[in-house]
Structure formats: structure tokens, C-alpha cells
Design a protein around this motif. Structure first.
Motif, PDB file in Angstrom:
ATOM      1  N   GLY A 127       0.696  -1.227   0.176  1.00 15.64           N
ATOM      2  CA  GLY A 127       0.001  -0.033   0.010  1.00 15.64           C
ATOM      3  C   GLY A 127       0.914   1.571   0.053  1.00 15.64           C
ATOM      4  N   SER A 128       2.121   1.377   0.479  1.00 14.56           N
ATOM      5  CA  SER A 128       3.051   2.353   0.090  1.00 14.56           C
ATOM      6  C   SER A 128       3.029   2.978  -1.120  1.00 14.56           C
ATOM      7  CB  SER A 128       4.355   1.829   0.713  1.00 14.56           C
ATOM      8  OG  SER A 128       5.436   3.032   0.383  1.00 14.56           O
ATOM      9  N   GLY A 129       2.969   4.300  -1.309  1.00 14.32           N
ATOM     10  CA  GLY A 129       3.307   4.953  -2.554  1.00 14.32           C
ATOM     11  C   GLY A 129       4.670   5.333  -2.822  1.00 14.32           C
ATOM     12  N   GLU A 130       5.419   4.974  -2.112  1.00  8.89           N
ATOM     13  CA  GLU A 130       6.908   5.408  -2.240  1.00  8.89           C
ATOM     14  C   GLU A 130       7.363   5.404  -3.451  1.00  8.89           C
ATOM     15  OE1 GLU A 130      11.464   4.423  -0.416  1.00  8.89           O
ATOM     16  OE2 GLU A 130       9.753   3.415   0.476  1.00  8.89           O
ATOM     17  N   ASP A 131       7.247   4.273  -4.438  1.00 13.58           N
ATOM     18  CA  ASP A 131       7.759   4.041  -5.635  1.00 13.58           C
ATOM     19  C   ASP A 131       7.029   4.930  -6.742  1.00 13.58           C
ATOM     20  OD1 ASP A 131       9.451   2.064  -5.212  1.00 13.58           O
ATOM     21  OD2 ASP A 131       7.996   0.415  -4.866  1.00 13.58           O
ATOM     22  N   ILE A 132       5.788   5.433  -6.611  1.00 16.86           N
ATOM     23  CA  ILE A 132       5.124   6.038  -7.327  1.00 16.86           C
ATOM     24  C   ILE A 132       4.951   7.617  -6.938  1.00 16.86           C
ATOM     25  CG2 ILE A 132       4.050   4.273  -8.308  1.00 16.86           C
ATOM     26  CD1 ILE A 132       1.430   5.178  -6.876  1.00 16.86           C
ATOM     27  N   GLY A 133       5.615   8.145  -5.817  1.00 11.65           N
ATOM     28  CA  GLY A 133       5.659   9.396  -5.489  1.00 11.65           C
ATOM     29  C   GLY A 133       4.167   9.928  -4.699  1.00 11.65           C
ATOM     30  N   THR A 134       3.604   9.150  -4.108  1.00 13.78           N
ATOM     31  CA  THR A 134       2.421   9.335  -3.601  1.00 13.78           C
ATOM     32  C   THR A 134       2.245   8.859  -2.086  1.00 13.78           C
ATOM     33  OG1 THR A 134       1.083   7.670  -4.538  1.00 13.78           O
ATOM     34  CG2 THR A 134       0.938   9.803  -5.496  1.00 13.78           C
ATOM     35  N   PRO A 135       1.619   9.408  -1.265  1.00 12.15           N
ATOM     36  CA  PRO A 135       1.537   8.875   0.193  1.00 12.15           C
ATOM     37  C   PRO A 135       1.163   7.237   0.198  1.00 12.15           C
ATOM     38  CG  PRO A 135       0.379  11.159   0.247  1.00 12.15           C
ATOM     39  CD  PRO A 135       0.692  10.461  -1.241  1.00 12.15           C
ATOM     40  N   TYR A 136       0.261   6.921  -0.533  1.00 10.56           N
ATOM     41  CA  TYR A 136      -0.054   5.381  -0.587  1.00 10.56           C
ATOM     42  C   TYR A 136      -0.202   5.021  -2.283  1.00 10.56           C
ATOM     43  CZ  TYR A 136      -1.442   6.165   4.207  1.00 10.56           C
ATOM     44  OH  TYR A 136      -1.094   6.604   5.588  1.00 10.56           O
ATOM     45  N   LEU A 137      -0.228   3.735  -2.495  1.00 14.53           N
ATOM     46  CA  LEU A 137      -0.165   3.344  -4.016  1.00 14.53           C
ATOM     47  C   LEU A 137      -1.575   3.778  -4.409  1.00 14.53           C
ATOM     48  CD1 LEU A 137       1.077   1.496  -6.115  1.00 14.53           C
ATOM     49  CD2 LEU A 137      -0.292  -0.271  -5.033  1.00 14.53           C
ATOM     50  N   LEU A 138      -2.675   3.986  -3.677  1.00 15.35           N
ATOM     51  CA  LEU A 138      -3.836   4.332  -4.257  1.00 15.35           C
ATOM     52  C   LEU A 138      -4.378   5.643  -3.712  1.00 15.35           C
ATOM     53  CD1 LEU A 138      -5.716   0.707  -3.923  1.00 15.35           C
ATOM     54  CD2 LEU A 138      -4.153   1.640  -5.769  1.00 15.35           C
ATOM     55  N   SER A 139      -3.571   6.549  -3.556  1.00 16.12           N
ATOM     56  CA  SER A 139      -4.034   7.741  -3.122  1.00 16.12           C
ATOM     57  C   SER A 139      -4.767   8.407  -4.342  1.00 16.12           C
ATOM     58  CB  SER A 139      -2.700   8.506  -2.795  1.00 16.12           C
ATOM     59  OG  SER A 139      -1.904   8.172  -1.520  1.00 16.12           O
ATOM     60  N   ALA A 140      -4.340   8.175  -5.532  1.00 11.76           N
ATOM     61  CA  ALA A 140      -4.794   8.778  -6.597  1.00 11.76           C
ATOM     62  C   ALA A 140      -5.213   7.649  -7.700  1.00 11.76           C
ATOM     63  CB  ALA A 140      -4.023  10.080  -7.206  1.00 11.76           C
ATOM     64  N   ARG A 141      -5.321   6.597  -7.237  1.00 13.88           N
ATOM     65  CA  ARG A 141      -5.384   5.315  -8.233  1.00 13.88           C
ATOM     66  C   ARG A 141      -6.658   4.431  -7.641  1.00 13.88           C
ATOM     67  NH1 ARG A 141      -1.862   3.109 -11.686  1.00 13.88           N
ATOM     68  NH2 ARG A 141      -0.317   4.501 -12.039  1.00 13.88           N
ATOM     69  N   GLU A 142      -7.146   3.691  -8.641  1.00 16.04           N
ATOM     70  CA  GLU A 142      -8.208   2.546  -8.198  1.00 16.04           C
ATOM     71  C   GLU A 142      -7.424   1.244  -8.524  1.00 16.04           C
ATOM     72  OE1 GLU A 142     -11.622   3.394 -10.329  1.00 16.04           O
ATOM     73  OE2 GLU A 142     -10.573   3.570 -12.358  1.00 16.04           O
ATOM     74  N   MET A 143      -7.878   0.061  -8.102  1.00 20.02           N
ATOM     75  CA  MET A 143      -7.500  -1.173  -8.323  1.00 20.02           C
ATOM     76  C   MET A 143      -8.394  -2.329  -8.481  1.00 20.02           C
ATOM     77  SD  MET A 143      -4.773  -3.311  -5.964  1.00 20.02           S
ATOM     78  CE  MET A 143      -3.112  -2.452  -6.681  1.00 20.02           C
ATOM     79  N   GLY A 144      -8.273  -3.150  -9.369  1.00 18.72           N
ATOM     80  CA  GLY A 144      -9.083  -4.491  -9.472  1.00 18.72           C
ATOM     81  C   GLY A 144      -8.101  -5.621  -9.256  1.00 18.72           C
ATOM     82  N   ILE A 145      -8.626  -6.404  -8.330  1.00 20.86           N
ATOM     83  CA  ILE A 145      -7.787  -7.512  -7.816  1.00 20.86           C
ATOM     84  C   ILE A 145      -8.726  -8.709  -8.094  1.00 20.86           C
ATOM     85  CG2 ILE A 145      -6.777  -8.853  -5.836  1.00 20.86           C
ATOM     86  CD1 ILE A 145      -6.718  -6.278  -4.172  1.00 20.86           C
ATOM     87  N   ALA A 146      -8.249  -9.662  -9.018  1.00 24.30           N
ATOM     88  CA  ALA A 146      -8.518 -11.099  -9.422  1.00 24.30           C
ATOM     89  C   ALA A 146      -8.022 -11.899  -8.583  1.00 24.30           C
ATOM     90  CB  ALA A 146      -8.786 -11.173 -10.798  1.00 24.30           C
ATOM     91  N   ASN A 147      -8.824 -13.033  -8.215  1.00 19.52           N
ATOM     92  CA  ASN A 147      -8.215 -14.226  -7.683  1.00 19.52           C
ATOM     93  C   ASN A 147      -8.113 -15.256  -8.587  1.00 19.52           C
ATOM     94  OD1 ASN A 147      -7.136 -16.483  -6.194  1.00 19.52           O
ATOM     95  ND2 ASN A 147      -8.977 -16.630  -4.525  1.00 19.52           N
ATOM     96  N   LEU A 148      -7.011 -15.923  -9.163  1.00 19.75           N
ATOM     97  CA  LEU A 148      -6.923 -16.933 -10.084  1.00 19.75           C
ATOM     98  C   LEU A 148      -6.344 -18.377  -9.719  1.00 19.75           C
ATOM     99  CD1 LEU A 148      -5.165 -14.910 -12.688  1.00 19.75           C
ATOM    100  CD2 LEU A 148      -7.324 -14.791 -12.236  1.00 19.75           C
ATOM    101  N   GLY A 149      -6.428 -18.271  -8.236  1.00 23.59           N
ATOM    102  CA  GLY A 149      -5.895 -19.336  -7.764  1.00 23.59           C
ATOM    103  C   GLY A 149      -6.894 -19.973  -6.662  1.00 23.59           C
ATOM    104  N   GLY A 150      -6.373 -20.537  -5.400  1.00 20.45           N
ATOM    105  CA  GLY A 150      -7.452 -21.171  -4.537  1.00 20.45           C
ATOM    106  C   GLY A 150      -8.007 -20.013  -3.778  1.00 20.45           C
TER     107      GLY A 150
END
Length: 278
Positions: free
Chosen positions: A62-85
């Protein structure tokens, strides 16, 4: 958390690419590593691809350090699909249970995300797409049965398939992200027929449920000058707006498709006749 960066390319650039350079620019390998979370940041519409395979312990990011924001999703949305168990995703303290082929939409502003498998012997395989977002939408779990099913293709043409829309205005709204899963019928090998372009959106495919010895031959490039990528289980392919995206497999497979761009009009495409491909 590991974050790699890809820069993409223009249509004229790939005229001179050899196989390895083409793979380096458009193919994402090694997303699904046991006990690890991996992200790839691409400058193709600033899409982030991610993979996480928790085993005996949960994985948190959840850290945004790599993209220059406080959190990874500070200015983003995300989809998470489960492809396993079976597994679970906890977003800022709220836990969602995901079975195989369930998808969780995570809205802008989420801070801490933890993924966990129910069993280390049959771990969940979480695949993620994240794009910039300019509006807030609530988190939502979309179970497989809640997705919108489209039955496409023709058995006689070896392209019969079930396309399920998950993150889509008709199912679960988002700002700019679209996400779904396509499964081919038994005996069919071709996906996304007829091929097409969508100038106002880019797309990414993640191929999965493939046997170790099988491959998908993914076709990309301009319709009059195509290229191919040989794709293994768990590999993802970036498809810029200027490129076709279609493939045929040597055995059964499914794929997750994710899109972002100027609009969410699924039918805003320019079909390309197979006879015009070169």
C-alpha cells in the motif's frame, strides 16, 4: 514489494525489435512468485500490473513510495482478481473473501491492503490492475456469479468463449478501470475474434490456467505489420491503443483483460478483418 518499470514503444519503434526486445517491452513475466508481491509500472497509460501469492503468511502492501504518493492508491483505483485457491483481501480493516474467479474493486484512497490464502497448499493467486482515478467509488466484491456473462464466438471457428464483465459500468462502476475474465470453451483456441483496435483505450491480458507445456501465441502490432509473443502461464501482455491483441493457444487457457483510457465504452472499437492482417 517489488516495483519494476516498463516504458512502452511507438508503432514505428518495433519495426527494428528482435524477439527479446519485443518481449522486454510488452511481456510481463514472473508476476506470481510464492510468498511475494510484485508490481510492474508501465508508462502505457500508467497502468500498474501486480501479482501476489501469499502462502503461510499474509502479504501487505500500500505504500506509494515508488510512485511518489503517500499511498499506492492515493490517486488510483485497483482491481484484484483471484486466479488460484480461496483467499481473502483486507482493505483498511475490512475483509473480503475471494474464491477462484472473484474480483475485488478497490476505490481511490485505500491505504493498506493485505492478501491471504486459506491454504498454503493451494494458495490464492491475486492479479492486480491499477490505473489513475479522478473520482471516488466504493470498494466492492464482485463474485463470479454477479459478473455479466457474454457468450461469444462459434465452435466451428474454434473461438467460442464466455466473457465475464466484473469492473464495468453495468456491474460495478469505477472511474476509468475496466476488468473481466474470458474462458474458452472446450476445443476452442482463438480469443478476441475478430481482432480490433481501440484508439482511446489500452489493454492488458494476463493468461492463466495453462498447463506448463502449453503456450499462447499472442499477436500484436499494427494490422498491416503484426508481431507475435510466445506466452506462458501467468504471463501478462501490454497492448497499447495502436496494437491489435488476439491469440491462439496450444491447450486450454483463460485470460484476465483490463482496460483504461478515455472512456469505458466496451464497444468503442475498430474491427479489423482477418483477411487484412499481414
Amino acid at each position: 514489494m517489488i516495483m519494476r518499470v516498463l516504458y512502452g514503444a511507438a508503432p514505428a519503434d518495433i519495426k527494428t525489435y528482435d524477439t527479446q526486445k519485443l518481449r522486454d517491452a510488452f511481456l510481463v513475466e514472473d508476476l506470481f512468485q510464492l510468498g511475494q508481491t510484485t508490481f510492474v509500472y508501465t508508462h502505457v497509460d500508467r497502468l500498474i500490473l501486480g501479482g501476489a501469492v501469499p502462502t503461510t503468511s499474509p502479504l501487505t502492501f500500500g505504500s506509494g513510495e515508488d510512485i511518489g504518493t503517500p499511498y499506492l492508491l492515493s490517486a488510483r483505483e485497483m482491481g484484484i482478481a483471484n486466479l488460484g485457491g480461496a483467499g481473502s483481501v483486507t482493505v483498511d480493516g475490512e475483509t473480503y473473501k475471494l474464491d477462484n474467479r472473484d474480483v475485488l474493486y478497490v476505490g481511490r484512497g485505500a491505504q493498506t491492503i493485505t492478501v491471504q490464502s486459506n491454504s498454503a497448499d493451494e494458495p490464492a493467486r491475486f492479479y492486480m490492475n491499477s490505473v489513475p482515478a479522478g473520482a471516488d467509488f466504493p470498494h466492492r466484491l464482485i463474485k463470479r456469479g454477479e459478473s455479466k456473462l457474454l457468450e461469444l464466438g462459434d465452435q466451428k471457428r474454434s473461438n467460442k468463449r464466455n466473457l465475464r464483465m466484473y469492473i464495468h459500468p453495468q456491474v460495478a462502476p469505477s472511474c476509468l478501470l475496466l476488468m473481466g475474465i474470458t474462458d474458452l470453451a472446450e476445443g476452442s483456441v482463438w480469443n478476441t475474434m475478430p481482432p480490433h483496435l481501440h484508439e482511446r483505450r489500452m489493454e492488458a491480458y494476463c493468461y492463466f490456467d495453462m498447463a506448463a507445456e502449453d503456450r499462447v501465441i499472442h499477436l500484436m502490432g499494427r494490422p498491416d505489420e503484426t508481431r507475435n509473443l510466445i506466452v506462458a502461464n501467468g504471463n501478462a501482455v501490454l497492448s497499447p491503443a495502436w496494437s491489435i491483441h488476439m491469440g491462439a493457444g496450444t491447450g486450454p487457457y483463460g485470460f484476465v483483460w483490463g482496460m483504461t483510457g478515455e472512456n469505458q465504452e466496451y464497444n468503442d472499437v475498430a474491427p479489423v478483418a482477418v483477411a487484412d492482417l499481414k
